[in-house]
Design an enzyme around this catalytic site. Structure first.
Site, PDB file in Angstrom:
ATOM      1  N   ARG A  23      -0.584  77.898  72.630  1.00 53.14           N
ATOM      2  CA  ARG A  23      -0.430  76.444  72.723  1.00 53.14           C
ATOM      3  C   ARG A  23      -1.498  75.745  71.888  1.00 53.14           C
ATOM      4  O   ARG A  23      -2.431  76.367  71.388  1.00 53.14           O
ATOM      5  CB  ARG A  23      -0.557  75.984  74.183  1.00 53.14           C
ATOM      6  CG  ARG A  23      -1.923  76.264  74.792  1.00 53.14           C
ATOM      7  CD  ARG A  23      -1.983  75.821  76.242  1.00 53.14           C
ATOM      8  NE  ARG A  23      -3.338  75.971  76.788  1.00 53.14           N
ATOM      9  CZ  ARG A  23      -3.695  75.603  78.013  1.00 53.14           C
ATOM     10  NH1 ARG A  23      -2.785  75.066  78.815  1.00 53.14           N
ATOM     11  NH2 ARG A  23      -4.932  75.761  78.430  1.00 53.14           N
ATOM     12  N   ILE A  25      -4.039  74.126  69.476  1.00 49.13           N
ATOM     13  CA  ILE A  25      -4.555  74.492  68.155  1.00 49.13           C
ATOM     14  C   ILE A  25      -4.158  75.909  67.789  1.00 49.13           C
ATOM     15  O   ILE A  25      -3.800  76.192  66.639  1.00 49.13           O
ATOM     16  CB  ILE A  25      -6.085  74.318  68.125  1.00 49.13           C
ATOM     17  CG1 ILE A  25      -6.451  72.832  68.214  1.00 49.13           C
ATOM     18  CG2 ILE A  25      -6.677  74.924  66.859  1.00 49.13           C
ATOM     19  CD1 ILE A  25      -7.936  72.576  68.373  1.00 49.13           C
ATOM     20  N   ASN A  98      -9.687  81.600  68.676  1.00 46.88           N
ATOM     21  CA  ASN A  98      -9.399  80.267  69.184  1.00 46.88           C
ATOM     22  C   ASN A  98      -9.419  80.174  70.707  1.00 46.88           C
ATOM     23  O   ASN A  98      -9.570  79.077  71.248  1.00 46.88           O
ATOM     24  CB  ASN A  98      -8.025  79.814  68.667  1.00 46.88           C
ATOM     25  CG  ASN A  98      -7.567  78.520  69.282  1.00 46.88           C
ATOM     26  OD1 ASN A  98      -8.088  77.454  68.984  1.00 46.88           O
ATOM     27  ND2 ASN A  98      -6.589  78.607  70.183  1.00 46.88           N
ATOM     28  N   TYR A 164     -19.175  74.341  78.161  1.00 48.74           N
ATOM     29  CA  TYR A 164     -18.327  74.443  76.966  1.00 48.74           C
ATOM     30  C   TYR A 164     -19.164  74.230  75.714  1.00 48.74           C
ATOM     31  O   TYR A 164     -19.083  75.003  74.753  1.00 48.74           O
ATOM     32  CB  TYR A 164     -17.206  73.414  77.063  1.00 48.74           C
ATOM     33  CG  TYR A 164     -16.263  73.400  75.877  1.00 48.74           C
ATOM     34  CD1 TYR A 164     -15.202  74.295  75.809  1.00 48.74           C
ATOM     35  CD2 TYR A 164     -16.429  72.486  74.845  1.00 48.74           C
ATOM     36  CE1 TYR A 164     -14.329  74.281  74.732  1.00 48.74           C
ATOM     37  CE2 TYR A 164     -15.568  72.470  73.762  1.00 48.74           C
ATOM     38  CZ  TYR A 164     -14.516  73.372  73.708  1.00 48.74           C
ATOM     39  OH  TYR A 164     -13.660  73.353  72.633  1.00 48.74           O
ATOM     40  N   LYS A 168     -19.918  76.998  72.639  1.00 52.71           N
ATOM     41  CA  LYS A 168     -19.559  76.744  71.249  1.00 52.71           C
ATOM     42  C   LYS A 168     -20.796  76.719  70.347  1.00 52.71           C
ATOM     43  O   LYS A 168     -20.733  77.127  69.178  1.00 52.71           O
ATOM     44  CB  LYS A 168     -18.794  75.421  71.145  1.00 52.71           C
ATOM     45  CG  LYS A 168     -17.445  75.436  71.844  1.00 52.71           C
ATOM     46  CD  LYS A 168     -16.523  76.510  71.264  1.00 52.71           C
ATOM     47  CE  LYS A 168     -15.135  76.445  71.851  1.00 52.71           C
ATOM     48  NZ  LYS A 168     -14.204  77.415  71.233  1.00 52.71           N
TER      49      LYS A 168
END
Length: 259
Positions: A23, A25, A98, A164, A168
Protein backbone atom coordinates in the site's frame (compact mmCIF):
# COMPACT_ATOMS: atom_id res chain seq x y z
CA UNK A 1 20.50 4.70 -39.16
CA UNK A 2 21.88 3.45 -35.84
CA UNK A 3 19.57 2.17 -33.15
CA UNK A 4 18.65 4.60 -30.39
CA UNK A 5 20.72 4.28 -27.24
CA UNK A 6 18.87 2.72 -24.31
CA UNK A 7 17.62 5.23 -21.77
CA UNK A 8 19.56 5.10 -18.47
CA UNK A 9 16.28 5.42 -16.57
CA UNK A 10 15.08 1.96 -17.70
CA UNK A 11 15.35 -1.09 -15.44
CA UNK A 12 14.85 -3.87 -17.97
CA UNK A 13 16.22 -7.18 -16.75
CA UNK A 14 16.53 -6.00 -13.13
CA UNK A 15 14.90 -7.73 -10.16
CA UNK A 16 13.47 -5.39 -7.50
CA UNK A 17 12.26 -6.22 -3.99
CA UNK A 18 10.06 -3.68 -2.19
CA UNK A 19 9.29 -4.14 1.50
CA UNK A 20 6.01 -2.71 2.71
CA UNK A 21 4.89 -3.05 -0.89
CA UNK A 22 1.19 -3.58 -0.36
CA UNK A 23 0.00 0.00 0.00
CA UNK A 24 0.90 3.66 -0.07
CA UNK A 25 4.43 4.57 -1.08
CA UNK A 26 5.50 0.92 -1.34
CA UNK A 27 2.68 0.12 -3.75
CA UNK A 28 3.53 3.18 -5.86
CA UNK A 29 7.20 2.14 -5.94
CA UNK A 30 6.30 -1.37 -7.04
CA UNK A 31 4.18 -0.06 -9.92
CA UNK A 32 6.78 2.50 -10.97
CA UNK A 33 9.64 0.00 -10.93
CA UNK A 34 7.56 -2.45 -12.96
CA UNK A 35 6.71 0.28 -15.51
CA UNK A 36 10.46 0.94 -15.81
CA UNK A 37 11.01 -2.69 -16.79
CA UNK A 38 11.95 -4.43 -13.54
CA UNK A 39 10.54 -7.73 -12.37
CA UNK A 40 9.05 -6.95 -8.98
CA UNK A 41 8.67 -8.79 -5.68
CA UNK A 42 6.57 -7.17 -2.97
CA UNK A 43 6.46 -8.16 0.67
CA UNK A 44 4.48 -7.13 3.74
CA UNK A 45 2.29 -8.70 6.42
CA UNK A 46 -0.93 -8.30 4.40
CA UNK A 47 -1.47 -11.01 1.79
CA UNK A 48 -4.63 -9.34 0.46
CA UNK A 49 -2.95 -6.04 -0.29
CA UNK A 50 0.04 -7.75 -1.87
CA UNK A 51 -2.22 -9.85 -4.08
CA UNK A 52 -3.96 -6.73 -5.36
CA UNK A 53 -0.65 -5.04 -6.22
CA UNK A 54 0.63 -8.13 -8.04
CA UNK A 55 -2.62 -8.43 -9.98
CA UNK A 56 -2.43 -4.80 -11.14
CA UNK A 57 1.19 -5.18 -12.26
CA UNK A 58 0.45 -8.41 -14.11
CA UNK A 59 -2.61 -6.90 -15.82
CA UNK A 60 -0.29 -4.20 -17.17
CA UNK A 61 1.88 -6.92 -18.72
CA UNK A 62 4.72 -6.92 -16.20
CA UNK A 63 6.12 -9.67 -13.97
CA UNK A 64 5.52 -9.64 -10.23
CA UNK A 65 5.00 -11.91 -7.25
CA UNK A 66 4.33 -11.53 -3.53
CA UNK A 67 5.92 -12.90 -0.36
CA UNK A 68 3.95 -12.45 2.84
CA UNK A 69 6.22 -12.00 5.84
CA UNK A 70 6.78 -9.87 8.93
CA UNK A 71 10.23 -8.30 8.81
CA UNK A 72 9.82 -7.15 12.40
CA UNK A 73 9.82 -10.77 13.59
CA UNK A 74 13.14 -12.36 14.53
CA UNK A 75 13.07 -14.81 11.62
CA UNK A 76 11.29 -12.57 9.14
CA UNK A 77 14.35 -11.57 7.13
CA UNK A 78 15.58 -15.16 6.84
CA UNK A 79 12.14 -16.35 5.71
CA UNK A 80 11.96 -13.57 3.14
CA UNK A 81 15.43 -14.25 1.77
CA UNK A 82 14.84 -18.00 1.53
CA UNK A 83 11.54 -17.61 -0.29
CA UNK A 84 12.99 -14.96 -2.58
CA UNK A 85 15.87 -17.31 -3.48
CA UNK A 86 13.31 -19.85 -4.71
CA UNK A 87 12.14 -17.30 -7.31
CA UNK A 88 15.44 -15.57 -7.96
CA UNK A 89 18.42 -17.89 -7.35
CA UNK A 90 20.81 -15.02 -8.20
CA UNK A 91 19.06 -12.66 -5.80
CA UNK A 92 17.67 -9.16 -6.26
CA UNK A 93 19.40 -6.32 -8.09
CA UNK A 94 17.36 -3.64 -6.30
CA UNK A 95 16.14 -3.37 -2.72
CA UNK A 96 13.69 -0.67 -1.63
CA UNK A 97 13.41 -0.66 2.16
CA UNK A 98 10.00 0.92 2.61
CA UNK A 99 8.35 -1.11 5.40
CA UNK A 100 7.62 1.04 8.45
CA UNK A 101 5.09 1.54 11.22
CA UNK A 102 4.23 4.48 13.47
CA UNK A 103 1.52 3.34 15.91
CA UNK A 104 2.54 5.70 18.73
CA UNK A 105 1.30 9.28 18.31
CA UNK A 106 1.83 11.05 21.61
CA UNK A 107 4.28 13.11 23.60
CA UNK A 108 7.74 11.75 24.42
CA UNK A 109 6.93 11.40 28.13
CA UNK A 110 4.15 8.96 27.22
CA UNK A 111 6.31 6.78 25.00
CA UNK A 112 6.54 3.40 26.74
CA UNK A 113 9.02 0.60 26.15
CA UNK A 114 6.59 -1.56 24.18
CA UNK A 115 5.79 1.19 21.66
CA UNK A 116 9.48 2.09 21.29
CA UNK A 117 10.48 -1.54 20.76
CA UNK A 118 7.72 -2.33 18.26
CA UNK A 119 8.53 0.67 16.08
CA UNK A 120 12.28 0.11 16.04
CA UNK A 121 11.85 -3.64 15.50
CA UNK A 122 10.31 -2.98 12.09
CA UNK A 123 11.66 0.39 10.96
CA UNK A 124 15.28 -0.16 11.93
CA UNK A 125 16.14 -3.65 13.13
CA UNK A 126 13.98 -5.50 10.61
CA UNK A 127 15.18 -3.27 7.80
CA UNK A 128 18.80 -3.95 8.69
CA UNK A 129 18.28 -7.71 8.88
CA UNK A 130 16.60 -7.66 5.46
CA UNK A 131 19.38 -5.51 4.01
CA UNK A 132 22.14 -7.84 5.20
CA UNK A 133 20.43 -10.91 3.75
CA UNK A 134 19.24 -9.40 0.46
CA UNK A 135 22.42 -7.46 -0.26
CA UNK A 136 24.80 -10.40 0.27
CA UNK A 137 24.30 -11.65 -3.34
CA UNK A 138 24.58 -8.07 -4.66
CA UNK A 139 27.97 -7.71 -3.00
CA UNK A 140 29.04 -11.11 -4.29
CA UNK A 141 28.07 -10.13 -7.86
CA UNK A 142 29.49 -6.62 -7.56
CA UNK A 143 26.32 -4.77 -8.54
CA UNK A 144 23.11 -3.50 -7.02
CA UNK A 145 21.15 -0.53 -5.72
CA UNK A 146 19.49 0.05 -2.36
CA UNK A 147 17.04 2.82 -1.53
CA UNK A 148 16.07 3.32 2.11
CA UNK A 149 12.85 5.20 2.79
CA UNK A 150 13.66 7.62 5.59
CA UNK A 151 11.72 10.80 6.41
CA UNK A 152 12.10 14.50 7.00
CA UNK A 153 11.63 13.40 10.61
CA UNK A 154 15.20 12.11 10.49
CA UNK A 155 16.48 15.68 10.85
CA UNK A 156 13.41 17.83 11.52
CA UNK A 157 11.35 17.74 14.72
CA UNK A 158 7.99 16.24 13.79
CA UNK A 159 6.04 16.36 17.06
CA UNK A 160 4.45 13.37 18.76
CA UNK A 161 6.20 10.66 16.69
CA UNK A 162 9.54 10.52 18.49
CA UNK A 163 10.16 6.79 18.02
CA UNK A 164 9.41 7.01 14.31
CA UNK A 165 11.75 9.98 13.96
CA UNK A 166 14.49 8.15 15.86
CA UNK A 167 14.18 5.06 13.68
CA UNK A 168 14.40 7.11 10.50
CA UNK A 169 17.34 9.16 11.80
CA UNK A 170 19.26 5.98 12.53
CA UNK A 171 18.42 4.59 9.09
CA UNK A 172 19.68 7.78 7.46
CA UNK A 173 23.01 7.43 9.28
CA UNK A 174 23.31 3.76 8.33
CA UNK A 175 22.56 4.65 4.70
CA UNK A 176 25.67 6.82 4.57
CA UNK A 177 27.81 4.18 6.27
CA UNK A 178 26.71 1.39 3.92
CA UNK A 179 27.27 3.67 0.92
CA UNK A 180 30.87 4.31 1.93
CA UNK A 181 31.60 0.69 2.79
CA UNK A 182 30.06 -0.68 -0.41
CA UNK A 183 31.01 2.04 -2.92
CA UNK A 184 33.94 0.07 -4.36
CA UNK A 185 31.98 -3.18 -4.28
CA UNK A 186 29.41 -2.07 -6.88
CA UNK A 187 26.42 -1.52 -4.60
CA UNK A 188 25.00 1.99 -4.31
CA UNK A 189 22.96 2.97 -1.22
CA UNK A 190 20.80 6.09 -1.06
CA UNK A 191 17.76 7.33 0.82
CA UNK A 192 14.55 9.11 -0.09
CA UNK A 193 13.07 11.31 2.65
CA UNK A 194 9.41 12.19 2.13
CA UNK A 195 7.43 14.77 4.05
CA UNK A 196 3.69 14.20 4.62
CA UNK A 197 2.33 12.00 1.83
CA UNK A 198 -1.33 11.05 1.31
CA UNK A 199 -1.26 7.45 2.57
CA UNK A 200 -3.02 5.38 5.22
CA UNK A 201 -0.23 6.27 7.67
CA UNK A 202 -1.13 9.97 7.47
CA UNK A 203 -4.90 9.43 7.26
CA UNK A 204 -5.52 10.72 10.78
CA UNK A 205 -3.54 13.89 10.07
CA UNK A 206 -5.56 14.45 6.91
CA UNK A 207 -8.87 13.96 8.76
CA UNK A 208 -8.09 16.44 11.55
CA UNK A 209 -8.57 19.94 10.18
CA UNK A 210 -6.09 21.66 12.51
CA UNK A 211 -3.31 19.16 11.79
CA UNK A 212 -3.97 19.16 8.05
CA UNK A 213 -3.83 22.95 7.93
CA UNK A 214 -0.59 22.91 9.94
CA UNK A 215 1.03 20.52 7.45
CA UNK A 216 -0.22 22.46 4.45
CA UNK A 217 0.85 25.77 5.97
CA UNK A 218 4.30 24.45 6.89
CA UNK A 219 4.89 23.04 3.38
CA UNK A 220 6.00 25.69 0.84
CA UNK A 221 4.07 23.88 -1.91
CA UNK A 222 0.98 24.04 0.33
CA UNK A 223 -0.17 20.42 0.05
CA UNK A 224 0.46 16.80 0.93
CA UNK A 225 2.53 14.80 -1.54
CA UNK A 226 1.27 11.84 -3.55
CA UNK A 227 2.84 8.35 -3.36
CA UNK A 228 3.70 8.50 -7.06
CA UNK A 229 5.75 11.63 -6.40
CA UNK A 230 7.96 9.57 -4.09
CA UNK A 231 8.12 6.56 -6.39
CA UNK A 232 9.60 8.42 -9.37
CA UNK A 233 12.73 9.54 -7.46
CA UNK A 234 13.12 5.96 -6.21
CA UNK A 235 13.18 4.70 -9.81
CA UNK A 236 15.80 7.32 -10.65
CA UNK A 237 18.07 6.28 -7.76
CA UNK A 238 17.75 2.61 -8.74
CA UNK A 239 18.63 3.27 -12.37
CA UNK A 240 21.89 3.82 -14.22
CA UNK A 241 20.93 7.49 -14.49
CA UNK A 242 22.10 7.70 -10.86
CA UNK A 243 25.25 5.63 -11.40
CA UNK A 244 27.51 8.21 -9.68
CA UNK A 245 25.17 8.85 -6.75
CA UNK A 246 25.62 7.03 -3.46
CA UNK A 247 25.30 7.98 0.18
CA UNK A 248 22.85 10.80 -0.45
CA UNK A 249 19.35 11.58 0.80
CA UNK A 250 16.88 12.95 -1.72
CA UNK A 251 14.19 15.02 0.00
CA UNK A 252 10.72 14.72 -1.51
CA UNK A 253 9.04 17.23 0.73
CA UNK A 254 7.43 20.07 -1.17
CA UNK A 255 10.16 22.39 0.07
CA UNK A 256 9.73 21.59 3.80
CA UNK A 257 13.46 21.28 4.61
CA UNK A 258 14.32 24.36 2.54
CA UNK A 259 12.06 26.70 4.49
Amino acid sequence: MSAAAPTPFRLDGRRALITGGGRGIGRACALALAHAGAEVAVTSRSAGQLGEVVAVIQELGHRAFAITTDIGAAGGADELADRLHAHWPDGADILVNNAAISPHVDAVENLDDDAWTSILSVNLEGTMRVTRRICAPMLAHGRGAVVNMTSIGADRALPRIAAYNASKGALAAITRTMAVEWAQRGVRVNAVAPAYIETEMTAEVQRRDKLRRWVEGRTPMGRFGQPEEVAAPVVFLCSDAASYITGTTLYVDGGWTAA
